[in-house]
Design a protein around this motif. Sequence first.
Motif, PDB file in Angstrom:
ATOM      1  N   GLU A   9       0.832  -1.207   0.000  1.00 36.06           N
ATOM      2  CA  GLU A   9       0.000   0.000   0.000  1.00 36.06           C
ATOM      3  C   GLU A   9       0.865   1.255   0.000  1.00 36.06           C
ATOM      4  O   GLU A   9       0.539   2.254  -0.658  1.00 36.06           O
ATOM      5  CB  GLU A   9      -0.942   0.008   1.213  1.00 36.06           C
ATOM      6  N   ASN A  10       1.994   1.225   0.752  1.00 34.23           N
ATOM      7  CA  ASN A  10       2.922   2.360   0.751  1.00 34.23           C
ATOM      8  C   ASN A  10       3.476   2.601  -0.642  1.00 34.23           C
ATOM      9  O   ASN A  10       3.556   3.751  -1.108  1.00 34.23           O
ATOM     10  CB  ASN A  10       4.087   2.108   1.704  1.00 34.23           C
ATOM     11  N   GLU A  13       0.830   4.064  -2.951  1.00 35.71           N
ATOM     12  CA  GLU A  13       0.610   5.480  -2.664  1.00 35.71           C
ATOM     13  C   GLU A  13       1.736   6.326  -3.247  1.00 35.71           C
ATOM     14  O   GLU A  13       1.502   7.426  -3.777  1.00 35.71           O
ATOM     15  CB  GLU A  13       0.512   5.707  -1.153  1.00 35.71           C
ATOM     16  N   ASP A  16       1.150   6.608  -6.927  1.00 39.68           N
ATOM     17  CA  ASP A  16      -0.003   7.476  -7.204  1.00 39.68           C
ATOM     18  C   ASP A  16       0.359   8.958  -7.105  1.00 39.68           C
ATOM     19  O   ASP A  16      -0.351   9.813  -7.627  1.00 39.68           O
ATOM     20  CB  ASP A  16      -1.148   7.177  -6.237  1.00 39.68           C
ATOM     21  N   ASN A  17       1.447   9.278  -6.426  1.00 37.88           N
ATOM     22  CA  ASN A  17       1.842  10.669  -6.254  1.00 37.88           C
ATOM     23  C   ASN A  17       2.923  11.114  -7.228  1.00 37.88           C
ATOM     24  O   ASN A  17       3.382  12.263  -7.153  1.00 37.88           O
ATOM     25  CB  ASN A  17       2.315  10.903  -4.818  1.00 37.88           C
TER      26      ASN A  17
END
Length: 273
Positions: A9-10, A13, A16-17
């Motif tokens: 998940e890290n 994320e 995604d950035n």
Amino acid sequence: MKKREYTIENLEELLDNLPYEIWMKDKEGKHIYINKLGAENVGLSKEDIIGKTDYEIRPVYIADKCLETDIDLITGKIDRYSKEEKITNLNEVSHHVNKFIINKDKDIILGGIAEEVSIKESIQDITEHIMFNDFNLGNLKTNYIKFLKDKLKSLNLALKSTNIDIFLYEEDRKFKFYMSANDDICIFNDNTRFILDEDFKKEILDEKNYFCTSKYKKFIELNNYKDELVSRLYAIEIAGNTCALVNIQYENATVIKYKDDVSIIEIFKKCQS
């Protein structure tokens, strides 16, 4: 091996950035991952893209090109694909695309990264005409205003920003010229002058994030001002001298397309090399 201190998940994320489209597909061409920007540019949710091929989510002429290069990678015809691709539409969007194989010795996974370069092309055109042509203010007004206006509008559209302004200066920091992508909503005007002193540098130019546009009020009067407006001001330097200021403005912080720093300063510098 030391236990990892981060999760999938890290990593997702983090991806995604990033200001890039990132995806993975299996050997059948079905998407098994796509990041936030990739999904936004396709116009579908991540969930609606996973499990689908390019033919199910993209125009046929784009999907054909994707399939062609995927096959070249899978068959070993090429080890890596790296090329600028232009999508011929109203905005003539270009991307620098990198594609490669992951897990060559196991189940093949096709990885890809695409960076939008239309912004770079627009800025390069502007700087080449501003910095490398011998002209005076009269020539600028008669020969370059329409060109600059069109390029600022294209850049504004590519960034999905509310407005973009450019201020030009002489080597001695004497103000030279101002232009806005959209005169109807610009917060500045033709009489606006930024004094490039230490206070302005400390308060505005050293700010590395988007800030509330009200900060400008300390230095100048603003038109069409709204409390929600956010801005980022880039100083463009040549040989240590500020030659231009570029203001990028959004209605509010939630609609910024590139929340990470799209290095406009570095793009300008490349034009001088």
